[in-house]
Design a protein around this motif. Structure first.
Motif, mmCIF file in Angstrom:
data_model
loop_
_atom_site.group_PDB
_atom_site.id
_atom_site.type_symbol
_atom_site.label_atom_id
_atom_site.label_comp_id
_atom_site.label_asym_id
_atom_site.label_seq_id
_atom_site.Cartn_x
_atom_site.Cartn_y
_atom_site.Cartn_z
ATOM 1 N N SER A 45 0.825 -1.212 0.000
ATOM 2 C CA SER A 45 0.000 0.000 0.000
ATOM 3 C C SER A 45 0.857 1.259 0.000
ATOM 4 C CB SER A 45 -0.920 0.005 1.227
ATOM 5 O OG SER A 45 -0.159 -0.046 2.437
ATOM 6 N N TYR A 46 2.145 1.119 0.331
ATOM 7 C CA TYR A 46 3.048 2.262 0.333
ATOM 8 C C TYR A 46 3.843 2.391 -0.968
ATOM 9 C CZ TYR A 46 2.079 2.691 5.301
ATOM 10 O OH TYR A 46 1.439 2.864 6.507
ATOM 11 N N GLU A 47 3.559 1.543 -1.927
ATOM 12 C CA GLU A 47 4.242 1.614 -3.221
ATOM 13 C C GLU A 47 3.933 2.946 -3.907
ATOM 14 O OE1 GLU A 47 6.565 1.293 -5.806
ATOM 15 O OE2 GLU A 47 6.367 -0.788 -5.123
ATOM 16 N N THR A 48 4.934 3.565 -4.495
ATOM 17 C CA THR A 48 4.725 4.822 -5.227
ATOM 18 C C THR A 48 5.204 4.745 -6.669
ATOM 19 O OG1 THR A 48 6.864 5.674 -4.465
ATOM 20 C CG2 THR A 48 4.905 6.229 -3.138
ATOM 21 N N GLY A 49 5.689 3.570 -7.101
ATOM 22 C CA GLY A 49 6.173 3.450 -8.472
ATOM 23 C C GLY A 49 5.138 3.837 -9.501
ATOM 24 N N SER A 275 11.743 13.615 -7.891
ATOM 25 C CA SER A 275 10.371 13.245 -7.571
ATOM 26 C C SER A 275 10.172 13.153 -6.071
ATOM 27 C CB SER A 275 10.015 11.897 -8.219
ATOM 28 O OG SER A 275 8.752 11.450 -7.762
ATOM 29 N N PHE A 276 9.149 13.828 -5.578
ATOM 30 C CA PHE A 276 8.800 13.731 -4.165
ATOM 31 C C PHE A 276 8.081 12.426 -3.844
ATOM 32 C CE2 PHE A 276 9.447 18.326 -4.500
ATOM 33 C CZ PHE A 276 10.218 18.556 -3.361
ATOM 34 N N PHE A 277 7.865 11.577 -4.851
ATOM 35 C CA PHE A 277 7.344 10.231 -4.614
ATOM 36 C C PHE A 277 8.453 9.246 -4.264
ATOM 37 C CE2 PHE A 277 3.670 11.534 -7.458
ATOM 38 C CZ PHE A 277 2.758 11.606 -6.414
ATOM 39 N N THR A 282 10.503 9.993 3.621
ATOM 40 C CA THR A 282 9.628 9.206 4.493
ATOM 41 C C THR A 282 8.529 10.037 5.130
ATOM 42 O OG1 THR A 282 11.207 9.537 6.308
ATOM 43 C CG2 THR A 282 11.438 7.528 4.995
ATOM 44 N N SER A 283 8.778 11.323 5.353
ATOM 45 C CA SER A 283 7.743 12.166 5.955
ATOM 46 C C SER A 283 6.537 12.305 5.039
ATOM 47 C CB SER A 283 8.306 13.550 6.284
ATOM 48 O OG SER A 283 8.804 14.212 5.120
ATOM 49 N N LEU A 284 6.781 12.366 3.736
ATOM 50 C CA LEU A 284 5.674 12.474 2.784
ATOM 51 C C LEU A 284 4.930 11.155 2.675
ATOM 52 C CD1 LEU A 284 7.277 14.673 -0.024
ATOM 53 C CD2 LEU A 284 5.709 15.355 1.790
ATOM 54 N N ALA A 285 5.656 10.037 2.775
ATOM 55 C CA ALA A 285 4.991 8.735 2.739
ATOM 56 C C ALA A 285 4.018 8.616 3.904
ATOM 57 C CB ALA A 285 6.033 7.614 2.796
ATOM 58 N N ARG A 286 4.433 9.057 5.085
ATOM 59 C CA ARG A 286 3.541 9.020 6.253
ATOM 60 C C ARG A 286 2.353 9.957 6.069
ATOM 61 N NH1 ARG A 286 8.603 9.209 8.928
ATOM 62 N NH2 ARG A 286 8.317 11.445 9.310
ATOM 63 N N ALA A 287 2.598 11.138 5.516
ATOM 64 C CA ALA A 287 1.533 12.125 5.351
ATOM 65 C C ALA A 287 0.492 11.693 4.329
ATOM 66 C CB ALA A 287 2.134 13.473 4.934
ATOM 67 N N ARG A 288 0.874 10.809 3.390
ATOM 68 C CA ARG A 288 -0.079 10.351 2.365
ATOM 69 C C ARG A 288 -0.981 9.239 2.868
ATOM 70 N NH1 ARG A 288 4.639 10.915 -1.215
ATOM 71 N NH2 ARG A 288 5.147 8.728 -0.836
ATOM 72 N N ARG A 295 -5.322 14.993 -2.840
ATOM 73 C CA ARG A 295 -5.038 15.924 -1.742
ATOM 74 C C ARG A 295 -3.635 15.746 -1.148
ATOM 75 N NH1 ARG A 295 -9.485 18.751 -0.131
ATOM 76 N NH2 ARG A 295 -11.495 18.008 -0.914
ATOM 77 N N TRP A 296 -2.819 14.929 -1.794
ATOM 78 C CA TRP A 296 -1.446 14.782 -1.316
ATOM 79 C C TRP A 296 -0.685 16.083 -1.514
ATOM 80 C CZ3 TRP A 296 -0.066 9.443 -3.937
ATOM 81 C CH2 TRP A 296 -0.795 8.435 -3.296
ATOM 82 N N ARG A 297 0.115 16.462 -0.513
ATOM 83 C CA ARG A 297 0.819 17.729 -0.558
ATOM 84 C C ARG A 297 2.307 17.555 -0.246
ATOM 85 N NH1 ARG A 297 -2.125 22.916 1.893
ATOM 86 N NH2 ARG A 297 -0.152 23.676 1.031
#
Length: 525
Positions: A45-49, A275-277, A282-288, A295-297
């Protein structure tokens, strides 16, 4: 230009690969048991590819940039010699004296003033930096986060952003790297050009016709933007274009860039795509986590991750490394073009309950076979296809890796390894889903029981819809039913379809049919 001023295990493996430059998978290699069965496991569920893949697919394209307004990429690029750029001013006084905005389309510039100044990029390409998403929409919902993080390391509090100060700040920051401008998208693409005396040449100045709205008797009671329109030209007959029609044409110009290649003359260097993906943020992964994709920021980033970002961007803009030369946008586009329409058809077909179930099974099976056919060798015929599915392993492996297997990995930059991994992530999940359906479909035409047939159709429908939702391709977002003649399908545009001064304006992501005859744009409110 302004209106009214205006990952998972795979991710870990990719990180290791990025450091050691381990080659991507090779179709001709011997399949280990672990590699062969890997396809049966769904992505984390944390995959961003898939989102890195989607970003590459959507860059320089209007439709994806409107649907996913909050950008997550910063990429160096160039604007080719011979490219025309347009600047609109409200009065015919003089060309812009300093940093200002230009557009790739005169229809865009005309909305900002009837005096149009045209420039051409001279012998050398202009060096630019591109912010993806709707990065010129002056909103407080995340559209300008990447610029805020680049300049200030955090999101500034307050209301309306001073865009002229933003332009000045970006040009001052970019001078160290030889950047001449910044490309963003509003309702069309624009260039924040730092110096009109360097790299571009002024080729024409035209005072165009005024707009009709301020030629009416009660014009004083009908504000027409921040500047008055001049009188009707001597000898003119008939009606003039009104402000609404001029605005519609600007929106239509943006929609011309809905599909690849996007903006003519603009080329992005994907060997330097930040890429911020990237899972390292890791902070952005938690925030998503648990938040709707739209609404991802980037603004949720921590100070530690800002340092990582700035270090990577600094390296990209100063290194001598040129990368592999792979046209990553073309690689990604070939995948989308090959499968987007086929998946949409299969989803619609499986969801049509009016079809005879035998008929539905037959043609759904054919659709799946078509997608797997380039990877199914004559040896991919099982004796017992359900209790032992290893017969399909080679086909799924080839399907997952063929796109990337023979690329010049030894020449990849860190950023290219990330994109290549993203392509493999997408292909792996596509092939895994289609392969799982094929296991069921292999002998499904022999089913005699109606309940069993309907059960399979429902199961396959869920599998395909799940894949499409995970991929999130904007090719599937369209006006349904299709627009009538004399209409244009368009996504809601900032600032025409929302209250632009609201700190959290309500944003619609549903495309609508707009009349080409009677324009009702909602207007900046």
């Amino acid at each position: 230009m302004r209106i009214l001023s205006a990952f998972s295990t795979f991710s870990t493996a990719l990180a290791v690969r990025s450091q050691t430059q381990v080659p991507l998978s090779t179709p001709g290699s011997v399949l280990s048991a672990e590699t062969a069965r890997e396809w049966s496991t769904p992505p984390s569920s944390y995959e961003t590819g898939q989102w890195i893949f989607h970003a590459v697919s959507g860059h320089m394209r209007h439709w994806p940039s409107i649907l996913y307004r909050n950008g997550h990429s910063i990429i160096p690029g160039t604007i080719a010699p011979g490219t025309l750029l347009y600047h609109g001013r409200p009065e015919s006084s003089r060309p812009p004296p300093g940093p200002e905005w230009v557009s790739f389309d005169p229809e865009h510039s005309y909305l900002f003033g009837r005096s149009i100044y045209t420039y051409i990029v001279e012998e050398e390409p202009l060096k630019i930096l591109y912010f993806d998403g709707s990065s010129a929409s002056n909103m407080k919902t995340g559209t300008i986060d990447t610029q805020e993080i680049l300049l200030h390391g955090e999101i500034q509090e307050g209301g309306w952003i001073d865009e002229y100060n933003r332009l000045k700040e970006l040009c001052e920051w970019g001078r160290e790297f030889g950047l001449q401008g910044f490309v963003r998208m509003e309702f069309d693409f624009e260039v924040m050009l730092c110096d009109f005396q360097r790299g571009v040449r002024h080729v024409s100045s035209l005072d165009l016709l005024p707009r009709e709205d301020c030629l009416q008797p009660d014009c004083d009671d009908q504000p027409d933007g921040p500047w008055p329109e001049p009188p009707i030209p001597h000898g003119w007959k008939g009606s003039l274009s009104d402000v609404a029609s001029v605005a519609f044409e600007a929106i239509q110009a943006g929609n011309w860039h809905n599909r690849a290649p996007g903006v003519n003359g603009l080329t992005l260097d994907y060997s330097g795509m930040v890429s911020f993906f990237d899972p390292k943020y890791t902070s952005l992964a938690r925030a998503r986590d648990g938040v709707d994709r739209k609404r991802w920021r980037v603004g949720n980033i921590t100070t530690e991750d800002v340092k990582l970002f700035r270090s990577e961007l600094q390296d990209v803009l100063t290194r001598g490394e040129k990368g592999s030369g792979v046209k990553w946008d073309a690689v990604v586009r070939s995948v989308v073009e090959r499968y987007a329409g086929r998946l949409e058809f299969l989803s619609d077909w499986l969801g049509d309950d009016t079809n005879n179930s035998t008929y539905s099974i037959k043609y759904a099976r054919r659709a799946v076979l078509t997608m797997l056919a380039p990877y199914l060798a004559v040896t991919s015929i099982p004796l017992d296809h359900k209790t032992n599915t290893t017969w399909l392993d080679p086909a799924i492996h080839y399907c997952s890796t063929t796109v990337t297997a023979h690329l010049p990995v030894h020449q990849f930059t860190l950023q290219e390894h990330r994109i290549g991994g993203a392509v493999e992530t997408v292909m792996r999940e596509f092939c895994r889903t289609v392969g799982s359906i094929w296991i069921d479909a292999f002998d499904a035409e022999e089913l005699q029981d109606e309940t069993e047939r309907r059960h399979l159709l429902t199961k396959w429908k869920a599998n395909v819809d799940g894949l499409m939702a995970w991929l999130g391709w904007t090719e599937w977002v369209k006006c349904k039913p299709a627009c009538k003649q004399y209409e244009m399908c368009s996504l809601p545009q900032w600032p025409f379809d929302m209250r632009v001064m609201d700190p959290e304006p309500e944003i619609s992501y549903t495309p609508k049919c707009m009349s080409r005859i009677e324009q009702d744009l909602g207007g900046p409110q």
